[in-house]
Design an enzyme around this catalytic site. Structure first.
Site, PDB file in Angstrom:
ATOM      1  N   GLU A 158      18.582  73.684  -9.247  1.00 63.86           N
ATOM      2  CA  GLU A 158      17.720  73.543  -8.422  1.00 63.86           C
ATOM      3  C   GLU A 158      16.357  74.056  -9.044  1.00 63.86           C
ATOM      4  O   GLU A 158      15.809  75.044  -8.442  1.00 63.86           O
ATOM      5  CB  GLU A 158      17.957  73.838  -7.210  1.00 63.86           C
ATOM      6  N   GLU A 357      26.420  70.260  -4.628  1.00 66.25           N
ATOM      7  CA  GLU A 357      26.069  70.772  -3.304  1.00 66.25           C
ATOM      8  C   GLU A 357      26.105  70.012  -2.157  1.00 66.25           C
ATOM      9  O   GLU A 357      25.356  69.108  -2.440  1.00 66.25           O
ATOM     10  CB  GLU A 357      25.105  71.984  -3.216  1.00 66.25           C
TER      11      GLU A 357
HETATM   12  C1  FCB Z   1      20.558  75.507  -2.256  1.00 63.79           C
HETATM   13  C2  FCB Z   1      20.861  76.487  -3.011  1.00 63.79           C
HETATM   14  C3  FCB Z   1      22.394  77.279  -2.634  1.00 63.79           C
HETATM   15  C4  FCB Z   1      22.374  77.640  -1.329  1.00 63.79           C
HETATM   16  C5  FCB Z   1      22.113  76.119  -0.383  1.00 63.79           C
HETATM   17  C6  FCB Z   1      22.251  76.420   1.037  1.00 63.79           C
HETATM   18  O1  FCB Z   1      19.280  75.262  -2.363  1.00 63.79           O
HETATM   19  O2  FCB Z   1      21.503  76.047  -4.259  1.00 63.79           O
HETATM   20  O3  FCB Z   1      22.334  78.485  -3.478  1.00 63.79           O
HETATM   21  O4  FCB Z   1      21.425  78.434  -0.895  1.00 63.79           O
HETATM   22  O5  FCB Z   1      21.025  75.724  -0.740  1.00 63.79           O
END
Ligand code: FCB
Length: 448
Positions: A158, A357
């Site tokens: 990210e 994620e």
């Molecule tokens: C993302 C991050 C991860 C976690 C999630 C909820 O932005 O990569 O570390 O904090 O959100």
């Protein structure tokens, strides 16, 4: 029943700083997050003590029936001052990786999930081009140490959030505010770090490597051409800046002009950088949480958009009204996930995608029916994308277990496994049991 392709990766995700704790153990050096107090006042000093409790956590992973586990390596454990190698840190991850493989769990390893060694920050951190070179050296040491067993690598997690929250809003370490030049510099150096690490991997690695950006599908708040234009502009900021660089070797003109109008020439972008950044990768990690619904901001402003809370969203799949929100306030719009995955394929080609994620904040301790519904609906959305021909390799849920949610501390629970913070006792939630059945079946059950 919706079946997933054979070999689909069913995983869960974490990152080192959010779970490990034990910040002084085995010669670890300080990171930029160690003393960073976010809104919550919490720190990662204990987190969920995974550094010590990892054998139990590996057993829990096995109980979840996952065949993949995405975690990150703590740079300050391996190179405490950014330079000197600490063998005890390498030994720790050796043991973890071996234990995963013994249980048939594929390690998916992120190299940079935000815990920069403080010593490198003191030298300028991601504002400094040299940090990208240091990262490539660090990555190379990791490939040499673990590459015989780790075949799935992710470079940077990210980059957009690193710049946005760490340099514009001061909400994440290193905590700068209103520094647009810093933000865009850091974006570039993180992308450069990615490209250099990919190039280094080609020389010695035989597995797969890619980046893990967070991507947010965009929708205009109305059909008004001003909102449509604003949505496109914001998409340039969040998505195209990164995807164009990675897959086309260019920064989008509209966004480049916008930055130049605000901060002047982007002279940290040197000849050849974009070729490095666009080194071919083997897959793309996608972090997806929510869409952005955008309204135009009138007047003469460099940032002509704002994010609004949607009452409904017109996705390709139809209109979703009465949008639900997670406890973190993020809209729950699974159909937008399908749109995102299809769009990546349409605009950037058939790059294999691993969902690195996706998850939601729901605070119910163990009986978390809302999380089951959330995961079910998002897996359905992934399946829809696969049916439309998008090559999705797997899904890693954020998160394996409740953990330290950065600026928001321990209040926000994302886990399939509950952690009681007083005792650090772990209990698999209903969502975890449900996910274990889905993973074992490689299929989603019919309507709940
Ligand atoms: C993302 C991050 C991860 C976690 C999630 C909820 O932005 O990569 O570390 O904090 O959100």
């Amino acid at each position: 029943m919706r079946r997933f392709p054979d070999g689909f990766m069913w995983g869960v995700s974490t990152s080192a700083f959010q779970i490990e704790g034990a910040l002084d153990a085995d010669g670890r050096g300080p990171s930029i997050w160690d003393d960073f107090f976010g809104e919550s006042g919490d720190t990662g000093a204990v987190a969920v003590d995974h550094y010590r409790r990892w054998p139990q956590d590996v057993q829990l992973l096995a109980q979840l029936n996952v065949n993949a586990y995405r975690f990150s390596l703590a740079w300050p454990r391996l190179f405490p001052d950014g330079r000197r190698r600490e063998q005890r840190g390498f030994d720790h991850y050796d043991r973890l990786i071996d234990a995963l493989l013994e249980r048939g769990i594929e390690p998916v390893v992120t190299l940079y999930h935000w815990d920069l060694p403080q010593a490198l920050e003191d030298d300028g951190g991601w504002r400094d081009r040299d940090t990208a070179a240091r990262f490539a050296d660090f990555a190379t040491d990791c490939y040499s140490a673990f590459g015989d067993r780790v075949k799935w690598w992710l470079t940077v997690n990210e980059p957009w959030i690193v710049g946005l929250l760490g340099y514009l809003h001061g909400l994440h370490a290193p905590g700068y505010r209103d520094d647009v030049f810093g933000e865009v510099t850091v974006f570039h150096h993180l992308l450069l770090a990615h490209g250099l690490a990919v190039a280094a991997y080609r020389a010695i690695g035989d597995g797969r490597i890619g980046a893990a950006p967070n991507l947010a599908p965009h929708y205009p708040a109305s059909d008004d051409p001003a909102d449509v234009a604003a949505s496109h502009a914001s998409d340039g900021y969040v998505n195209r800046w990164f995807l164009d660089a990675l897959f086309r070797g260019t920064y989008p003109d509209d966004m480049r002009e916008r930055y130049e109008a605000i901060v002047g020439p982007l002279d940290f972008v040197r000849d050849g950088d974009l070729a490095t950044i666009s080194e071919p990768t083997d897959y793309l990690g996608v972090n997806y949480y929510a869409p952005r619904v955008i309204q135009a901001v009138p007047g003469d402003t460099p940032w002509p958009w704002r994010v609004v809370v949607p009452e409904g969203i017109r996705t390709t799949g139809g209109f979703t009204g009465g949008v639900a929100h997670t406890e973190a306030g993020t809209p729950v719009v699974p159909a937008a996930f399908t749109d995102l995955l299809v769009r990546i394929r349409d605009d950037y080609g058939e790059i294999p995608i691993l969902i690195t994620e996706n998850g939601a904040v729901f605070s119910e301790p163990v009986h978390d029916a809302r999380r089951i519904e959330f995961v079910h609906d998002h897996l359905e959305a992934v399946h829809d994308a696969i049916e439309q021909g998008v090559p999705v390799l797997g899904y890693c849920h954020w998160s394996f277990l409740d953990n330290f949610e950065w600026a928001l501390g321990y209040a926000q629970r994302f886990g399939l496994v509950h952690v009681e913070y007083e005792t650090l006792a772990r209990t698999i939630k209903d969502s975890g049991r449900w996910y274990a059945r889905v993973a074992a079946a490689n299929a989603l059950p019919g309507p709940q």
